[in-house]
Design a protein around this motif. Structure first.
Motif, short mmCIF file in Angstrom:
data_model
loop_
_atom_site.label_atom_id
_atom_site.label_comp_id
_atom_site.label_asym_id
_atom_site.label_seq_id
_atom_site.Cartn_x
_atom_site.Cartn_y
_atom_site.Cartn_z
N VAL A 112 0.84 -1.20 0.00
CA VAL A 112 0.00 0.00 0.00
C VAL A 112 0.87 1.25 0.00
CG1 VAL A 112 -1.86 1.26 1.16
CG2 VAL A 112 -1.80 -1.25 1.27
N ILE A 113 0.62 2.11 -0.96
CA ILE A 113 1.33 3.38 -1.09
C ILE A 113 0.35 4.52 -0.89
CG2 ILE A 113 2.72 4.87 -2.60
CD1 ILE A 113 4.15 2.27 -1.81
N LYS A 114 0.66 5.41 0.02
CA LYS A 114 -0.17 6.59 0.27
C LYS A 114 0.40 7.78 -0.51
CE LYS A 114 -1.69 9.50 4.18
NZ LYS A 114 -1.60 9.65 5.66
N TYR A 115 -0.48 8.57 -1.07
CA TYR A 115 -0.06 9.72 -1.88
C TYR A 115 -0.78 10.97 -1.39
CZ TYR A 115 0.86 12.51 -6.14
OH TYR A 115 1.26 13.47 -7.03
N VAL A 116 -0.01 11.92 -0.88
CA VAL A 116 -0.56 13.19 -0.39
C VAL A 116 0.36 14.33 -0.82
CG1 VAL A 116 -1.25 14.54 1.64
CG2 VAL A 116 -1.61 12.08 1.63
N ASP A 117 -0.21 15.37 -1.41
CA ASP A 117 0.55 16.56 -1.80
C ASP A 117 1.78 16.21 -2.64
OD1 ASP A 117 -1.26 18.19 -0.49
OD2 ASP A 117 -0.11 18.19 1.38
#
Length: 231
Positions: free
Chosen positions: A201-206
């Protein structure tokens, strides 16, 4: 703050996986066992209550087959946008495609690099060694390889973010996913070996990708329990 997550699964077990042969841009289909494992994955993701806005696989047959099975079990096949992205393909092993894994990692690479134990080599060292030894000149340099992997996954995340965030179901390849983790968190990487049907799982923010989970087999395990009750 908008949050986007990529649930990146490694494709199901294939014929070449089963007999220990290198499978980069070469392709073999999922075995019956491999198909069953991805049914488990799809059921486990559904049971977890995850909703997906987008589905993406590499353009190689084994990932297309995998994401089709998973979407069927999730009841989202044809219900959400899906496309293929060749940037999230497996590594290209050039003239070593189809070779037994042990011959490359215990024979060719140690001879080229002078390193006795190839398991201690970094991904960059492996890529450089393959390029040096590849008589067909098909293998990718580390710069090209790492660049297209980062670009491919970041592009998927941006698409979801533009839709207001949420989750994408992505199917890629073992070395490619491990390389992504290594590029994002090099200090924690120890030559990952990811099981077929595992989820990273990869989180992507800003505009920034961070690793939340690596090689999670819990979805498959839950799906296996559900299939056992059905049979």
């Amino acid at each position: 703050m908008t949050e986007t997550r990529l649930y990146i699964a490694r494709h199901g077990k294939t014929m070449f996986n089963t007999i220990g042969r290198i499978q980069g841009w070469a392709d073999t289909p999922l075995t019956t066992t491999g198909e069953e494992g991805i049914r488990e994955l799809g059921l486990g993701l559904k049971d977890a209550g995850l909703n997906f806005k987008l589905a993406v696989s590499s353009d190689l047959g084994r990932t297309v087959q995998t994401i089709t099975i998973a979407q069927k079990e999730l009841d989202i096949l044809g219900q959400i946008p899906y496309y293929q992205d060749k940037r999230i393909r497996e590594w290209c092993f050039g003239s070593f495609e189809g070779m037994y894994d042990a011959d490359l990692f215990s024979g060719v690479l140690p001879r080229i690099s002078g390193i006795v134990d190839a398991t201690t080599m970094s991904f960059e060292e492996i890529a450089n060694g393959i390029v040096e030894a590849d008589t067909a000149n098909w293998a990718e340099s580390w710069e090209v390889l790492s660049g297209r992997i980062l670009d491919g996954f970041a592009s998927i995340a941006r698409k979801v973010e533009r839709q207001g965030g949420g989750n994408a179901l992505v199917v890629s390849h073992g070395m490619t996913i491990a390389t992504l983790v290594d590029l994002l968190e090099p200090e924690s990487q120890k030559r990952l070996i990811l099981d077929n049907g595992s989820v990273t799982v990869i989180k992507y923010v800003d505009g920034k990708m961070t690793v939340e989970a690596v090689g999670d087999m819990s979805y498959r395990q839950r799906g296996a329990e559900m299939l056992e009750k059905m049979n």
